[in-house]
Design a protein around this motif. Structure first.
Motif, PDB file in Angstrom:
ATOM      1  N   ALA A 273      -2.489   7.659  -5.121  1.00 45.65           N
ATOM      2  CA  ALA A 273      -1.649   8.762  -5.581  1.00 45.65           C
ATOM      3  C   ALA A 273      -0.794   9.292  -4.438  1.00 45.65           C
ATOM      4  O   ALA A 273      -1.260   9.475  -3.328  1.00 45.65           O
ATOM      5  N   CYS A 274       0.485   9.494  -4.724  1.00 41.82           N
ATOM      6  CA  CYS A 274       1.383  10.172  -3.798  1.00 41.82           C
ATOM      7  C   CYS A 274       2.250  11.071  -4.674  1.00 41.82           C
ATOM      8  O   CYS A 274       2.181  10.974  -5.903  1.00 41.82           O
ATOM      9  N   PRO A 275       3.038  11.947  -4.100  1.00 42.59           N
ATOM     10  CA  PRO A 275       3.828  12.837  -4.958  1.00 42.59           C
ATOM     11  C   PRO A 275       4.629  12.081  -6.020  1.00 42.59           C
ATOM     12  O   PRO A 275       4.730  12.527  -7.161  1.00 42.59           O
ATOM     13  N   ALA A 276       5.177  10.928  -5.635  1.00 42.32           N
ATOM     14  CA  ALA A 276       6.004  10.190  -6.587  1.00 42.32           C
ATOM     15  C   ALA A 276       5.169   9.620  -7.731  1.00 42.32           C
ATOM     16  O   ALA A 276       5.566   9.674  -8.895  1.00 42.32           O
ATOM     17  N   THR A 277       4.011   9.062  -7.405  1.00 44.11           N
ATOM     18  CA  THR A 277       3.204   8.478  -8.476  1.00 44.11           C
ATOM     19  C   THR A 277       2.585   9.593  -9.330  1.00 44.11           C
ATOM     20  O   THR A 277       2.427   9.441 -10.536  1.00 44.11           O
TER      21      THR A 277
ATOM     22  N   LEU B  56       8.077  16.338   4.106  1.00 48.49           N
ATOM     23  CA  LEU B  56       8.455  16.937   2.822  1.00 48.49           C
ATOM     24  C   LEU B  56       7.483  16.552   1.717  1.00 48.49           C
ATOM     25  O   LEU B  56       7.069  17.376   0.916  1.00 48.49           O
ATOM     26  N   TYR B  57       7.129  15.251   1.701  1.00 50.62           N
ATOM     27  CA  TYR B  57       6.260  14.760   0.623  1.00 50.62           C
ATOM     28  C   TYR B  57       4.969  14.151   1.173  1.00 50.62           C
ATOM     29  O   TYR B  57       4.228  13.513   0.439  1.00 50.62           O
ATOM     30  N   GLY B  58       4.737  14.315   2.462  1.00 48.11           N
ATOM     31  CA  GLY B  58       3.542  13.693   3.031  1.00 48.11           C
ATOM     32  C   GLY B  58       3.800  12.267   3.468  1.00 48.11           C
ATOM     33  O   GLY B  58       2.868  11.516   3.735  1.00 48.11           O
ATOM     34  N   CYS B  59       5.056  11.867   3.490  1.00 48.53           N
ATOM     35  CA  CYS B  59       5.386  10.499   3.882  1.00 48.53           C
ATOM     36  C   CYS B  59       6.784  10.530   4.496  1.00 48.53           C
ATOM     37  O   CYS B  59       7.294  11.583   4.857  1.00 48.53           O
ATOM     38  N   ASP B  60       7.393   9.377   4.552  1.00 51.79           N
ATOM     39  CA  ASP B  60       8.698   9.246   5.180  1.00 51.79           C
ATOM     40  C   ASP B  60       9.858   9.767   4.320  1.00 51.79           C
ATOM     41  O   ASP B  60      10.954   9.992   4.821  1.00 51.79           O
ATOM     42  N   ALA B  61       9.595   9.926   3.035  1.00 53.07           N
ATOM     43  CA  ALA B  61      10.671  10.273   2.103  1.00 53.07           C
ATOM     44  C   ALA B  61      11.374  11.559   2.522  1.00 53.07           C
ATOM     45  O   ALA B  61      10.751  12.584   2.741  1.00 53.07           O
ATOM     46  N   GLY B  62      12.685  11.487   2.663  1.00 47.53           N
ATOM     47  CA  GLY B  62      13.467  12.669   3.033  1.00 47.53           C
ATOM     48  C   GLY B  62      13.358  13.022   4.504  1.00 47.53           C
ATOM     49  O   GLY B  62      13.994  13.969   4.965  1.00 47.53           O
TER      50      GLY B  62
ATOM     51  N   LYS C  15       0.809  -1.215   0.000  1.00 47.77           N
ATOM     52  CA  LYS C  15       0.000   0.000   0.000  1.00 47.77           C
ATOM     53  C   LYS C  15       0.835   1.254   0.000  1.00 47.77           C
ATOM     54  O   LYS C  15       1.848   1.320   0.662  1.00 47.77           O
ATOM     55  N   SER C  16       0.405   2.210  -0.725  1.00 46.31           N
ATOM     56  CA  SER C  16       1.057   3.508  -0.660  1.00 46.31           C
ATOM     57  C   SER C  16       0.764   4.095   0.713  1.00 46.31           C
ATOM     58  O   SER C  16      -0.338   3.992   1.217  1.00 46.31           O
ATOM     59  N   GLU C  17       1.802   4.703   1.298  1.00 43.38           N
ATOM     60  CA  GLU C  17       1.592   5.230   2.651  1.00 43.38           C
ATOM     61  C   GLU C  17       0.994   6.621   2.602  1.00 43.38           C
ATOM     62  O   GLU C  17       0.834   7.281   3.601  1.00 43.38           O
ATOM     63  N   GLU C  18       0.672   7.035   1.440  1.00 38.18           N
ATOM     64  CA  GLU C  18       0.407   8.454   1.241  1.00 38.18           C
ATOM     65  C   GLU C  18      -0.903   8.984   1.816  1.00 38.18           C
ATOM     66  O   GLU C  18      -1.245   8.713   2.948  1.00 38.18           O
ATOM     67  N   GLN C  19      -1.585   9.686   0.950  1.00 30.85           N
ATOM     68  CA  GLN C  19      -2.673  10.574   1.315  1.00 30.85           C
ATOM     69  C   GLN C  19      -2.048  11.709   2.088  1.00 30.85           C
ATOM     70  O   GLN C  19      -2.638  12.341   2.935  1.00 30.85           O
TER      71      GLN C  19
ATOM     72  N   GLY D  86      14.447  11.630  -2.443  1.00 30.01           N
ATOM     73  CA  GLY D  86      13.530  11.285  -1.350  1.00 30.01           C
ATOM     74  C   GLY D  86      13.189   9.808  -1.283  1.00 30.01           C
ATOM     75  O   GLY D  86      13.242   9.183  -0.234  1.00 30.01           O
ATOM     76  N   CYS D  87      12.777   9.253  -2.408  1.00 25.88           N
ATOM     77  CA  CYS D  87      12.527   7.807  -2.475  1.00 25.88           C
ATOM     78  C   CYS D  87      12.817   7.374  -3.899  1.00 25.88           C
ATOM     79  O   CYS D  87      12.982   8.219  -4.781  1.00 25.88           O
ATOM     80  N   GLN D  88      12.825   6.067  -4.124  1.00 22.23           N
ATOM     81  CA  GLN D  88      13.293   5.595  -5.432  1.00 22.23           C
ATOM     82  C   GLN D  88      12.393   6.048  -6.573  1.00 22.23           C
ATOM     83  O   GLN D  88      12.831   6.126  -7.710  1.00 22.23           O
ATOM     84  N   LEU D  89      11.148   6.359  -6.260  1.00 23.02           N
ATOM     85  CA  LEU D  89      10.236   6.789  -7.329  1.00 23.02           C
ATOM     86  C   LEU D  89      10.248   8.294  -7.527  1.00 23.02           C
ATOM     87  O   LEU D  89       9.598   8.803  -8.434  1.00 23.02           O
ATOM     88  N   LEU D  90      10.926   9.015  -6.660  1.00 22.81           N
ATOM     89  CA  LEU D  90      10.964  10.469  -6.838  1.00 22.81           C
ATOM     90  C   LEU D  90      12.125  10.839  -7.768  1.00 22.81           C
ATOM     91  O   LEU D  90      12.539  10.044  -8.587  1.00 22.81           O
ATOM     92  N   GLY D  91      12.640  12.007  -7.656  1.00 28.16           N
ATOM     93  CA  GLY D  91      13.688  12.440  -8.571  1.00 28.16           C
ATOM     94  C   GLY D  91      13.420  13.873  -8.992  1.00 28.16           C
ATOM     95  O   GLY D  91      13.984  14.370  -9.959  1.00 28.16           O
TER      96      GLY D  91
HETATM   97  S1  SF4 Z   1       6.730   9.753  -2.308  1.00 24.89           S
HETATM   98 FE1  SF4 Z   1       7.838   7.810  -2.362  1.00 24.89          FE
HETATM   99  S2  SF4 Z   1       8.019   7.183  -0.196  1.00 24.89           S
HETATM  100 FE2  SF4 Z   1       6.420   8.777  -0.340  1.00 24.89          FE
HETATM  101  S3  SF4 Z   1       4.500   7.616  -0.534  1.00 24.89           S
HETATM  102 FE3  SF4 Z   1       5.223   8.121  -2.601  1.00 24.89          FE
HETATM  103  S4  SF4 Z   1       6.400   6.314  -3.255  1.00 24.89           S
HETATM  104 FE4  SF4 Z   1       6.162   6.209  -1.018  1.00 24.89          FE
END
Ligand code: SF4
Ligand code: SF4
Lengths: 90, 404
Positions: free
Chosen positions: B352-356, B287-293, B269-273, B307-312
């Motif tokens: 949806a999360c910032p990365a997706t 920073l992104y609404g989750c643990d990233a960074g 599951k995405s940890e987002e929202q 921040g995380c492997q899907l960001l950049g």
């Molecule tokens: S930004 Fe990265 S770490 Fe944060 S919820 Fe999305 S995929 Fe997960």
């Protein structure tokens, strides 16, 4: 008294932890966290201290009386044995 | 930009080292994979074994405890053994992600000496044909089987993971039966959503991923969590019907012929929202609404901290400045724009999360149509399930009172 190889003491966010590596990962699923005294004793054993010296350093470091230090040390050593982390000298 | 004095306390607990973004397979839906040509276009270079080892020392010193070694396919690197051995000795909780098709006796030797705490193995199908269709390499199937056999001998926790696309969805039953035949020590995960590639990845995800409708149908058909969770939530909200729980849960899912009830089948599951919550809450911002960074980071194949492997979206340079400086300065580079009104008002728990969002739209706050549709359909399905449950409960109650 010697600690088994393959256990690494680490400080993570102000907490002392033992991370098992090598085949030891099978014994511990995750890390073992230590309180301050335990970490202190761990380092002492790593440095080759035997029971009487361990107690002595504990007394010196934490200004506690000998009886308490002895009890704490014995307690910790018992826990190490229980967790199979210790090689005892013949 | 955030006010950094307000930022949640940061600590680099979990790290990901993306040792390479190249792979020996060419999976149609890979988010990460690039080839040498693309590497050149992107203007980066893979970091040397020595650089990774130095960096590992630094993150160790900085307090990283969980370290994931991943790719691309990390075992593709001729110096994988050198990197692995040095890093494993340092004392991390080590996870290794691999497709298990390149497990040589030399690699097994070092893995036996220093087994990772966890190994995630991606499974792409249940036959050479499916492997051909998904990864472009039929032989990889047998090699994967052999690799898994080897890796199973280690004391590491194994997680078999699969990503479903049009080309392998038919194999799901076979994969899950096979994965579950290993017993309790091996977990099996199916990823919930396939997003478009990130950071220049070259795969053509759109042509092969399931439609949102197929995805939700698959969830409904196969996933225990998805069926049971709304039910339990409903029960929680209605304490009066607790006594019927066992009876109802049996009726709800045991009958389903497709239902693989003994399988530890789980959704990643995405940890987002994320910022949706953060914007309105009194909690300190992330920073992104989750643990990233905040408590985790990724070092990319070319040595950038993200921040995380899907960001950049932004990065710092740990190999050039030292890890701690790169970690400390990272927040200054993050700019998280507000979500579109549509999402701010929305009540759906979508993926949806910032990365997706970034992967799907090119913007950290873009509206990801594919994910949105999937989320809404999933929500509808959940509501339908709950209606179903309610109806069943009512009928049970009626019967119960009739017998009185
Ligand atoms: S930004 Fe990265 S770490 Fe944060 S919820 Fe999305 S995929 Fe997960
Ligand atoms: S379901 Fe759609 S509208 Fe709602 S938050 Fe997700 S992407 Fe935005």
């Amino acid at each position: 008294m010697k600690l088994k190889d393959g256990y690494i003491l680490r400080k993570i966010a102000n907490t002392d932890m033992i991370v098992p590596i090598g085949e030891n990962i099978a014994n511990f699923n995750g890390v073992i966290s230590l309180n301050e005294t335990a970490a202190f004793l761990w380092k002492g054993i790593k440095n080759g201290l035997e029971l009487p010296n361990l107690v002595e350093t504990l007394v010196n470091e934490y200004q506690v009386d000998k009886e308490l230090a002895e009890a704490d040390t014995m307690d910790f050593v018992a826990k190490l044995k229980e967790a199979n982390l210790l090689i005892e000298n013949a | 930009m955030k006010n950094f004095t307000d930022l949640l306390e940061r600590y680099p607990i979990n790290g990901t080292f993306e040792l390479t973004a190249r792979c020996n397979l060419k999976c149609k839906m890979c988010l990460i994979r690039i080839d040498r040509d693309r590497m050149e276009e992107l203007g980066g270079r893979e970091r040397t074994a020595n650089e990774w080892i130095q960096l590992a020392r630094q993150v160790h010193e900085a307090g990283t405890i969980g370290l994931l070694l991943t790719g691309g396919e990390p075992m593709l690197r001729p110096d994988f053994i050198t990197i692995y051995k040095e890093v494993a000795k340092m004392g991390f909780l080590l996870t290794l992600y691999t497709n298990a098709t390149m497990v040589t006796p030399e690699i097994m030797k070092v893995l036996k000496e220093y087994p990772p705490h966890m190994i995630g193995i991606t499974i792409y199908g249940a036959s050479p044909e499916t492997y051909e269709n998904v990864t472009g390499n039929a032989k990889a199937y047998e090699r994967m089987l052999a690799g898994v056999e080897q890796l199973r001998k280690l004391p590491s926790k194994l997680i078999l993971r699969t990503t479903l696309i049009k080309d392998n969805i038919e194999d799901l039953d076979k994969i899950s039966r096979w994965a579950c035949s290993f017993g309790k020590n091996v977990d099996f995960n199916v990823s919930r959503i396939v997003t478009k590639p990130v950071r220049g990845g070259i795969s053509d995800v759109e042509s092969c991923r399931l439609t949102p409708e197929q995805n939700v149908a698959m969830l409904k058909e196969r996933n225990m969590d998805f069926i049971v969770k709304p039910f339990h939530r409903y029960l929680k909200e209605h304490p009066e019907i607790k006594m019927n729980q066992r009876m109802i849960s049996q009726n709800t899912y045991r009958k389903d012929k497709n239902f693989l009830s003994d399988i530890p089948f789980q959704i990643i599951k995405s940890e987002e929202q994320g910022d949706k919550k953060n914007e309105n809450s009194t909690h300190k911002p992330t920073l992104y609404g989750c643990d990233a960074g905040i408590n985790s980071y990724t070092i990319t194949w070319d040595g950038k901290l993200i921040g995380c492997q899907l960001l950049g979206d932004c990065w710092t340079y740990p190999l050039e400045t030292g890890f701690l400086k790169a970690w400390d300065e990272f927040p200054e580079h993050v700019f998280m724009p507000p979500l579109p009104a549509k999402c701010m008002e929305c009540k759906v728990t979508c993926n949806a999360c910032p990365a997706t969002r970034l992967a799907e739209t090119g913007l950290l706050n873009g509206h990801p149509a594919y994910i949105c549709k999937e989320g809404i359909l999933a929500k509808e399905m959940e509501e339908e399930l709950i209606d179903n449950i309610k109806e069943k409960i009512e009928r049970k109650k009626e019967k119960y009172y009739e017998t009185l």
